[in-house]
Design a protein around this motif. Structure first.
Motif, PDB file in Angstrom:
ATOM      1  N   ALA A  43      42.387  -6.904  35.523  1.00  0.00           N
ATOM      2  CA  ALA A  43      43.147  -6.835  34.279  1.00  0.00           C
ATOM      3  C   ALA A  43      43.417  -8.232  33.728  1.00  0.00           C
ATOM      4  O   ALA A  43      43.330  -8.467  32.520  1.00  0.00           O
ATOM      5  CB  ALA A  43      44.464  -6.091  34.505  1.00  0.00           C
ATOM      6  N   LYS A  44      43.721  -9.164  34.618  1.00  0.00           N
ATOM      7  CA  LYS A  44      43.988 -10.538  34.183  1.00  0.00           C
ATOM      8  C   LYS A  44      42.728 -11.178  33.603  1.00  0.00           C
ATOM      9  O   LYS A  44      42.774 -11.840  32.559  1.00  0.00           O
ATOM     10  CB  LYS A  44      44.508 -11.365  35.359  1.00  0.00           C
ATOM     11  N   ILE A  45      41.576 -10.968  34.259  1.00  0.00           N
ATOM     12  CA  ILE A  45      40.310 -11.497  33.741  1.00  0.00           C
ATOM     13  C   ILE A  45      40.002 -10.885  32.382  1.00  0.00           C
ATOM     14  O   ILE A  45      39.588 -11.586  31.454  1.00  0.00           O
ATOM     15  CB  ILE A  45      39.168 -11.230  34.744  1.00  0.00           C
ATOM     16  N   GLU A  46      40.215  -9.590  32.237  1.00  0.00           N
ATOM     17  CA  GLU A  46      39.957  -8.926  30.952  1.00  0.00           C
ATOM     18  C   GLU A  46      40.867  -9.475  29.857  1.00  0.00           C
ATOM     19  O   GLU A  46      40.431  -9.726  28.728  1.00  0.00           O
ATOM     20  CB  GLU A  46      40.169  -7.421  31.114  1.00  0.00           C
ATOM     21  N   LYS A  47      42.129  -9.707  30.178  1.00  0.00           N
ATOM     22  CA  LYS A  47      43.082 -10.242  29.200  1.00  0.00           C
ATOM     23  C   LYS A  47      42.675 -11.654  28.769  1.00  0.00           C
ATOM     24  O   LYS A  47      42.647 -11.978  27.576  1.00  0.00           O
ATOM     25  CB  LYS A  47      44.485 -10.270  29.813  1.00  0.00           C
ATOM     26  N   ILE A  48      42.333 -12.492  29.736  1.00  0.00           N
ATOM     27  CA  ILE A  48      41.950 -13.872  29.419  1.00  0.00           C
ATOM     28  C   ILE A  48      40.653 -13.900  28.615  1.00  0.00           C
ATOM     29  O   ILE A  48      40.518 -14.661  27.655  1.00  0.00           O
ATOM     30  CB  ILE A  48      41.827 -14.703  30.711  1.00  0.00           C
ATOM     31  N   THR A  49      39.702 -13.033  28.971  1.00  0.00           N
ATOM     32  CA  THR A  49      38.439 -12.955  28.232  1.00  0.00           C
ATOM     33  C   THR A  49      38.696 -12.529  26.785  1.00  0.00           C
ATOM     34  O   THR A  49      38.117 -13.088  25.848  1.00  0.00           O
ATOM     35  CB  THR A  49      37.479 -11.965  28.914  1.00  0.00           C
ATOM     36  N   PHE A  50      39.580 -11.556  26.590  1.00  0.00           N
ATOM     37  CA  PHE A  50      39.906 -11.111  25.242  1.00  0.00           C
ATOM     38  C   PHE A  50      40.562 -12.239  24.446  1.00  0.00           C
ATOM     39  O   PHE A  50      40.215 -12.471  23.276  1.00  0.00           O
ATOM     40  CB  PHE A  50      40.839  -9.896  25.300  1.00  0.00           C
ATOM     41  N   GLN A  89      41.508 -20.849  33.336  1.00  0.00           N
ATOM     42  CA  GLN A  89      42.094 -19.683  33.993  1.00  0.00           C
ATOM     43  C   GLN A  89      41.032 -18.644  34.305  1.00  0.00           C
ATOM     44  O   GLN A  89      41.029 -18.040  35.376  1.00  0.00           O
ATOM     45  CB  GLN A  89      43.173 -19.058  33.109  1.00  0.00           C
ATOM     46  N   LEU A  90      40.114 -18.442  33.365  1.00  0.00           N
ATOM     47  CA  LEU A  90      39.049 -17.466  33.564  1.00  0.00           C
ATOM     48  C   LEU A  90      38.135 -17.891  34.705  1.00  0.00           C
ATOM     49  O   LEU A  90      37.774 -17.084  35.566  1.00  0.00           O
ATOM     50  CB  LEU A  90      38.246 -17.301  32.273  1.00  0.00           C
ATOM     51  N   ASP A  91      37.767 -19.171  34.740  1.00  0.00           N
ATOM     52  CA  ASP A  91      36.925 -19.672  35.829  1.00  0.00           C
ATOM     53  C   ASP A  91      37.632 -19.532  37.171  1.00  0.00           C
ATOM     54  O   ASP A  91      37.014 -19.164  38.171  1.00  0.00           O
ATOM     55  CB  ASP A  91      36.547 -21.131  35.583  1.00  0.00           C
ATOM     56  N   GLN A  92      38.925 -19.827  37.185  1.00  0.00           N
ATOM     57  CA  GLN A  92      39.688 -19.722  38.423  1.00  0.00           C
ATOM     58  C   GLN A  92      39.784 -18.269  38.873  1.00  0.00           C
ATOM     59  O   GLN A  92      39.589 -17.965  40.045  1.00  0.00           O
ATOM     60  CB  GLN A  92      41.086 -20.302  38.224  1.00  0.00           C
ATOM     61  N   ALA A  93      40.036 -17.356  37.936  1.00  0.00           N
ATOM     62  CA  ALA A  93      40.149 -15.938  38.277  1.00  0.00           C
ATOM     63  C   ALA A  93      38.807 -15.392  38.745  1.00  0.00           C
ATOM     64  O   ALA A  93      38.731 -14.626  39.698  1.00  0.00           O
ATOM     65  CB  ALA A  93      40.662 -15.145  37.089  1.00  0.00           C
ATOM     66  N   ARG A  94      37.740 -15.773  38.082  1.00  0.00           N
ATOM     67  CA  ARG A  94      36.406 -15.314  38.498  1.00  0.00           C
ATOM     68  C   ARG A  94      36.030 -15.910  39.844  1.00  0.00           C
ATOM     69  O   ARG A  94      35.384 -15.267  40.651  1.00  0.00           O
ATOM     70  CB  ARG A  94      35.359 -15.687  37.454  1.00  0.00           C
ATOM     71  N   GLY A  95      36.417 -17.154  40.073  1.00  0.00           N
ATOM     72  CA  GLY A  95      36.115 -17.803  41.345  1.00  0.00           C
ATOM     73  C   GLY A  95      36.839 -17.121  42.491  1.00  0.00           C
ATOM     74  O   GLY A  95      36.317 -17.003  43.584  1.00  0.00           O
ATOM     75  N   ALA A  96      38.062 -16.652  42.260  1.00  0.00           N
ATOM     76  CA  ALA A  96      38.814 -15.974  43.304  1.00  0.00           C
ATOM     77  C   ALA A  96      38.303 -14.559  43.523  1.00  0.00           C
ATOM     78  O   ALA A  96      38.340 -14.043  44.631  1.00  0.00           O
ATOM     79  CB  ALA A  96      40.297 -15.930  42.927  1.00  0.00           C
TER      80      ALA A  96
END
Length: 169
Positions: A43-50, A89-96
């Motif tokens: 959900a966090k990745i989707e929010k940041i991507t949006f 933030q997106l890179d960090q979330a995807r990396g995790a």
């Protein structure tokens, strides 16, 4: 009782049924926890991507969607910082969430250079084999089957020309 990650098959063979039930309960609890963490991260990745897509749409959108001068000025002051922050933030979330990808160059196409302009003068340098006789006495002389041509740009002061190297085969 041992930790779940340190258990082996031999440890499970000698356990009573109530201990196995407790381990199963711990595993279910751990799976539920991991599932909720994954849903939160997705959900966090989707929010940041949006948010990143919306910022890019505002920044590079059509002129009919343009903002007033004052709105644009306020937006541009923070747009670059917000975009960089969201991307980080997106890179960090995807990396995790995803395992790291190998750094190999497999499947990467080689760049193709465009041919040299036709209007440039060409100087040809022919490189022929020293001997075209076949080493086997039963063969005849070798015949030319083609050539490889490579070009290199060179310059004489105030003049460009191309060296053509033609290698016989």
């Amino acid at each position: 009782m041992q930790d779940l990650q340190s258990l082996t098959e031999e440890d499970l063979k000698g356990l009573p049924s109530d201990a196995i039930a407790a381990l199963a309960q711990q595993m279910l609890q751990r799976l539920r926890c991991q599932d909720s963490e994954l849903r939160f991260k997705d959900a966090k990745i989707e929010k940041i991507t949006f948010q990143l897509a919306r910022l890019k749409a505002w920044k590079f959108g059509a002129k009919t969607e343009a903002m007033s001068t004052e709105q644009r000025r306020l937006f541009e002051e923070t747009c670059v910082e917000d975009e960089a922050s969201l991307q980080a933030q997106l890179d960090q979330a995807r990396g995790a969430a995803a395992p790291p990808v190998g750094a190999g160059n497999e499947g990467k196409p080689k760049p193709r250079r465009s041919p040299m302009p036709e209007h440039l003068r060409r100087e040809e340098h022919h490189h022929e084999p020293a001997n075209t006789d076949c080493p086997n006495p039963e063969c005849g002389p070798m015949t030319r089957i083609g050539e490889d041509v490579s070009e290199r740009l060179d310059i004489v002061p105030a003049e460009f020309f191309v060296h053509r190297h033609i290698d016989g085969k």
